[in-house]
Design a protein around this motif. Structure first.
Motif, PDB file in Angstrom:
ATOM      1  N   ASN A 143      -3.561  -8.037   6.701  1.00 21.18           N
ATOM      2  CA  ASN A 143      -2.453  -7.100   6.927  1.00 21.18           C
ATOM      3  C   ASN A 143      -1.230  -7.372   6.050  1.00 21.18           C
ATOM      4  OD1 ASN A 143      -3.771  -5.590   9.082  1.00 21.18           O
ATOM      5  ND2 ASN A 143      -3.487  -7.452  10.313  1.00 21.18           N
ATOM      6  N   ASN A 144      -1.469  -7.938   4.877  1.00 22.94           N
ATOM      7  CA  ASN A 144      -0.385  -8.098   3.909  1.00 22.94           C
ATOM      8  C   ASN A 144      -0.362  -6.923   2.937  1.00 22.94           C
ATOM      9  OD1 ASN A 144       0.547 -10.916   4.560  1.00 22.94           O
ATOM     10  ND2 ASN A 144      -1.618 -11.334   4.120  1.00 22.94           N
ATOM     11  N   TYR A 145       0.815  -6.641   2.412  1.00 25.06           N
ATOM     12  CA  TYR A 145       0.941  -5.667   1.334  1.00 25.06           C
ATOM     13  C   TYR A 145       1.046  -6.443   0.035  1.00 25.06           C
ATOM     14  CZ  TYR A 145       2.810  -2.107  -1.772  1.00 25.06           C
ATOM     15  OH  TYR A 145       3.006  -1.248  -2.831  1.00 25.06           O
ATOM     16  N   TRP A 146       0.113  -6.146  -0.892  1.00 22.18           N
ATOM     17  CA  TRP A 146       0.004  -6.895  -2.139  1.00 22.18           C
ATOM     18  C   TRP A 146       0.527  -6.107  -3.341  1.00 22.18           C
ATOM     19  CZ3 TRP A 146      -1.627 -11.879  -1.514  1.00 22.18           C
ATOM     20  CH2 TRP A 146      -2.302 -12.187  -0.328  1.00 22.18           C
ATOM     21  N   GLY A 147       1.267  -5.055  -3.090  1.00 19.76           N
ATOM     22  CA  GLY A 147       1.821  -4.257  -4.179  1.00 19.76           C
ATOM     23  C   GLY A 147       0.906  -3.163  -4.671  1.00 19.76           C
ATOM     24  N   THR A 148      -0.230  -2.988  -4.007  1.00 27.17           N
ATOM     25  CA  THR A 148      -1.182  -1.961  -4.400  1.00 27.17           C
ATOM     26  C   THR A 148      -2.054  -1.610  -3.198  1.00 27.17           C
ATOM     27  OG1 THR A 148      -3.016  -1.424  -5.913  1.00 27.17           O
ATOM     28  CG2 THR A 148      -2.826  -3.715  -5.180  1.00 27.17           C
ATOM     29  N   SER A 149      -2.626  -0.426  -3.244  1.00 28.09           N
ATOM     30  CA  SER A 149      -3.573  -0.031  -2.196  1.00 28.09           C
ATOM     31  C   SER A 149      -5.019  -0.091  -2.689  1.00 28.09           C
ATOM     32  CB  SER A 149      -3.256   1.399  -1.730  1.00 28.09           C
ATOM     33  OG  SER A 149      -3.345   2.316  -2.815  1.00 28.09           O
ATOM     34  N   THR A 150      -5.221  -0.562  -3.908  1.00 32.17           N
ATOM     35  CA  THR A 150      -6.549  -0.629  -4.512  1.00 32.17           C
ATOM     36  C   THR A 150      -7.145  -2.020  -4.294  1.00 32.17           C
ATOM     37  OG1 THR A 150      -5.867   0.964  -6.212  1.00 32.17           O
ATOM     38  CG2 THR A 150      -7.856  -0.346  -6.646  1.00 32.17           C
ATOM     39  N   GLU A 151      -8.274  -2.098  -3.600  1.00 29.52           N
ATOM     40  CA  GLU A 151      -8.815  -3.396  -3.218  1.00 29.52           C
ATOM     41  C   GLU A 151      -9.206  -4.236  -4.421  1.00 29.52           C
ATOM     42  OE1 GLU A 151     -12.009  -5.435  -0.143  1.00 29.52           O
ATOM     43  OE2 GLU A 151     -11.921  -3.241  -0.328  1.00 29.52           O
ATOM     44  N   SER A 152      -9.741  -3.619  -5.462  1.00 32.33           N
ATOM     45  CA  SER A 152     -10.132  -4.406  -6.629  1.00 32.33           C
ATOM     46  C   SER A 152      -8.915  -5.078  -7.279  1.00 32.33           C
ATOM     47  CB  SER A 152     -10.845  -3.516  -7.651  1.00 32.33           C
ATOM     48  OG  SER A 152      -9.997  -2.467  -8.097  1.00 32.33           O
ATOM     49  N   SER A 190      -2.599  -4.000   4.039  1.00 33.20           N
ATOM     50  CA  SER A 190      -1.669  -2.885   4.160  1.00 33.20           C
ATOM     51  C   SER A 190      -1.619  -2.117   2.836  1.00 33.20           C
ATOM     52  CB  SER A 190      -0.275  -3.401   4.522  1.00 33.20           C
ATOM     53  OG  SER A 190       0.645  -2.337   4.613  1.00 33.20           O
ATOM     54  N   THR A 191      -1.588  -0.802   2.913  1.00 38.21           N
ATOM     55  CA  THR A 191      -1.524   0.033   1.704  1.00 38.21           C
ATOM     56  C   THR A 191      -0.102   0.455   1.359  1.00 38.21           C
ATOM     57  OG1 THR A 191      -1.916   2.019   3.023  1.00 38.21           O
ATOM     58  CG2 THR A 191      -3.857   0.895   2.093  1.00 38.21           C
ATOM     59  N   ALA A 192       0.859   0.014   2.168  1.00 36.16           N
ATOM     60  CA  ALA A 192       2.276   0.317   1.913  1.00 36.16           C
ATOM     61  C   ALA A 192       3.093  -0.860   2.427  1.00 36.16           C
ATOM     62  CB  ALA A 192       2.691   1.613   2.611  1.00 36.16           C
ATOM     63  N   LEU A 193       4.363  -0.888   2.079  1.00 35.71           N
ATOM     64  CA  LEU A 193       5.235  -1.972   2.507  1.00 35.71           C
ATOM     65  C   LEU A 193       5.220  -2.110   4.026  1.00 35.71           C
ATOM     66  CD1 LEU A 193       8.332  -1.364   0.200  1.00 35.71           C
ATOM     67  CD2 LEU A 193       6.891  -3.403   0.182  1.00 35.71           C
ATOM     68  N   ASN A 194       5.115  -3.353   4.477  1.00 38.12           N
ATOM     69  CA  ASN A 194       5.227  -3.625   5.903  1.00 38.12           C
ATOM     70  C   ASN A 194       6.688  -3.474   6.329  1.00 38.12           C
ATOM     71  OD1 ASN A 194       2.558  -4.510   6.865  1.00 38.12           O
ATOM     72  ND2 ASN A 194       2.784  -6.119   5.322  1.00 38.12           N
ATOM     73  N   THR A 195       6.940  -2.513   7.175  1.00 32.61           N
ATOM     74  CA  THR A 195       8.332  -2.260   7.585  1.00 32.61           C
ATOM     75  C   THR A 195       8.832  -3.286   8.598  1.00 32.61           C
ATOM     76  OG1 THR A 195       7.566  -0.710   9.279  1.00 32.61           O
ATOM     77  CG2 THR A 195       8.164   0.205   7.124  1.00 32.61           C
ATOM     78  N   THR A 196       7.931  -4.095   9.145  1.00 34.84           N
ATOM     79  CA  THR A 196       8.372  -5.162  10.045  1.00 34.84           C
ATOM     80  C   THR A 196       8.912  -6.367   9.288  1.00 34.84           C
ATOM     81  OG1 THR A 196       6.132  -6.056  10.130  1.00 34.84           O
ATOM     82  CG2 THR A 196       6.768  -4.487  11.858  1.00 34.84           C
ATOM     83  N   ALA A 197       8.577  -6.468   8.004  1.00 32.88           N
ATOM     84  CA  ALA A 197       9.097  -7.550   7.165  1.00 32.88           C
ATOM     85  C   ALA A 197      10.440  -7.132   6.578  1.00 32.88           C
ATOM     86  CB  ALA A 197       8.109  -7.864   6.049  1.00 32.88           C
ATOM     87  N   PRO A 198      11.258  -8.091   6.144  1.00 33.23           N
ATOM     88  CA  PRO A 198      12.547  -7.729   5.542  1.00 33.23           C
ATOM     89  C   PRO A 198      12.355  -6.820   4.343  1.00 33.23           C
ATOM     90  CG  PRO A 198      12.444 -10.082   5.970  1.00 33.23           C
ATOM     91  CD  PRO A 198      11.061  -9.549   6.187  1.00 33.23           C
ATOM     92  N   ILE A 199      13.306  -5.938   4.134  1.00 35.27           N
ATOM     93  CA  ILE A 199      13.241  -5.007   3.021  1.00 35.27           C
ATOM     94  C   ILE A 199      13.395  -5.750   1.702  1.00 35.27           C
ATOM     95  CG2 ILE A 199      15.717  -4.510   3.052  1.00 35.27           C
ATOM     96  CD1 ILE A 199      14.993  -1.601   2.362  1.00 35.27           C
ATOM     97  N   SER A 200      12.671  -5.319   0.696  1.00 32.75           N
ATOM     98  CA  SER A 200      12.810  -5.922  -0.626  1.00 32.75           C
ATOM     99  C   SER A 200      14.150  -5.531  -1.232  1.00 32.75           C
ATOM    100  CB  SER A 200      11.690  -5.444  -1.555  1.00 32.75           C
ATOM    101  OG  SER A 200      10.433  -5.779  -1.019  1.00 32.75           O
TER     102      SER A 200
END
Length: 462
Positions: free
Chosen positions: A408-417, A441-451
């Motif tokens: 459930n992390n957002y890695w800066g992309t929604s593409t698994e490869s 996650s396919t988008a920024l986690n809104t529960t984490a602090p904003i970038s």
């Protein structure tokens, strides 16, 4: 022709020796010139009125074995200073609260009610004894509020104890400890029980640490509360929190120190929360042993974000860890030593953090190979993106350990490869363990602090 002359005689009172009965130093006889050591005897109270100046001659001390009450006002301070015509650091020794000094007492709300205290007091140009502070507290406690300790040629404040045991609670509130030639506030806290609170105090431009509890972490049990302080431009780390017990480090601004922002080591529970830790020349937070709760901090522009090592356990949550660069690996999160880490087996939980724009040689976040056992390593619900590194996460745990839970992390992309290329694990080298990154996650986690914003430019309005 008649000439009239008004002659004004300025009072001056020379003092030295023992004070053996209750005494008041008043403004009508100020300044007081301390020509030799002054001793407030046990059972005796010395009261110093607002507006009094005390000038201390070379090598003299003021020793309190009884009760010292010096309470000025914001517009009428009490001043302890040099008796030299051109003052400089180390012109006199120190104010000494000894083991028989009457400790402060507090009401149910923690407010000062009685005992030894300095309030609205300036202590200037002391510290000629390099082993002592300009204010030296040994086997005792004191309440300090709205004081200023500057230009000591040694420590600003120094707490110590001659043997094991417990002493009462000292408080430093709404004060300034600056431009001293060693550590601002130092506690030689090894193997005894001491409680110190430092709140809403500015600690800056000291040659040593901002705050230090010494080099030992064995024995003793302490309660240290450092809250809502400004700790900046010191010649070593902002806070060196080396002692057993409970440490609460909260709401501080710790920046531009030559060393760590916070370095904590010992046994107990350390809570590091809601601090702004920015621009320090070493790592923002370095935790060793103990149970560390590192929560809701801004850790930015340091030579590394968070390092941990040896023992304890670590919960790291809701932090902004951004723009750090340790000129090596793990600028976001580094279990100190990476693949060669030894002597510990600590569970780690990284949850709801934002790792953004950190610079590392290989990976933003590292895991560790436990020295024994199979402690958990969880990394969930974080935003990990736009860092400058080959990998965002590198797993140093070997293939015989349990999988790293990186769901459930957002890695800066929604593409698994693309996510797979950001993670180093068993699929890259079979000697290392597996990282379980799905679901992601396919988008920024809104529960984490904003970038923080990027590519911001300024322009003249109008």
């Amino acid at each position: 022709i008649l000439f009239f002359f008004n002659m004004i005689t300025l009072a001056q009172t020379d003092v030295s020796g023992a004070i053996t009965s209750n005494t008041t130093w008043g403004t009508s006889e100020s300044p007081y010139i301390v020509t030799g050591n002054v001793l407030v005897a046990s059972g005796v109270t010395l009261t110093i009125e607002a507006g009094v100046t005390v000038k201390v001659s070379s090598s003299a001390i003021i020793q309190n074995n009884g009760t010292l009450i010096a309470i000025g006002t914001s517009s009428n301070k009490i001043i302890f200073t040099s008796n030299e015509s051109t003052p400089s650091a180390g012109d006199w020794k120190y104010i000494f609260f000894s083991n028989t000094s009457v400790d402060p007492t507090y009401d149910g709300s923690g407010n000062y009610s009685a005992g030894s205290t300095l309030q609205y007091v300036d202590v200037l140009y002391g510290g000629s004894d390099s082993s002592k502070g300009a204010i030296e507290i040994t086997d005792s406690s004191v309440y300090l509020k709205n004081i200023s300790v500057k230009n000591s040629s040694s420590y600003g404040l120094k707490f110590s104890k001659s043997s094991g045991g417990s002493v009462g609670v000292s408080k430093v509130i709404s004060s300034e400890i600056s431009n001293n030639s060693s550590t601002g506030i130092y506690c030689n806290c090894y193997q005894y029980n001491k409680s110190i609170t430092v709140e809403t105090t500015t600690i800056n431009n000291n040659t040593g640490y901002g705050i230090s509890t010494g080099g030992g972490d064995a024995g003793g049990s302490h309660v240290f509360n450092y809250k809502n302080n400004i700790i900046t431009n010191n010649g070593n780390s902002g806070i060196l929190a080396n002692a057993n017990g409970t440490q609460n480090i909260s709401g501080n601004r710790i920046y531009n120190n030559t060393g760590y922002g916070i370095r904590s080591r010992g046994n107990g529970t350390y809570t590091i929360e809601k601090n702004i830790i920015v621009g320090n020349s070493s790592v923002g937070v370095h935790g060793i042993y103990a149970t560390h709760v590192i929560d809701n901090n801004v850790i930015a522009n340091n030579a590394g974000g968070i390092e941990i090592s040896q023992g304890g356990n670590y919960t790291v949550s809701d932090n902004q860890i951004v723009f750090n660069n340790n000129l090596g690996d793990g600028s976001g999160f580094d279990p100190y030593g990476g693949s060669s880490q030894k002597a510990w087996s600590s569970p780690v939980n990284l949850t709801r953090n934002t790792f953004y724009s950190n610079t590392s040689t290989s990976s933003t976040i590292l895991s560790f190979q436990p020295d024994n056992g199979d402690p958990s390593f969880l990394i969930n619900n974080n935003n990990i993106h736009k860092n400058s590194s080959t990998y965002e996460f590198k797993n140093y745990r070997n293939s015989s350990t349990s999988n790293v839970d990186a769901e459930n992390n957002y890695w800066g992309t929604s593409t698994e490869s693309e996510i797979q290329t950001k993670i180093f694990d068993w699929s890259d080298d079979g000697s290392y363990g597996i990282v379980d990154y799905t679901p992601f996650s396919t988008a920024l986690n809104t529960t984490a602090p904003i970038s923080p914003p990027s590519n911001v430019t300024k322009s003249v309005s109008g």
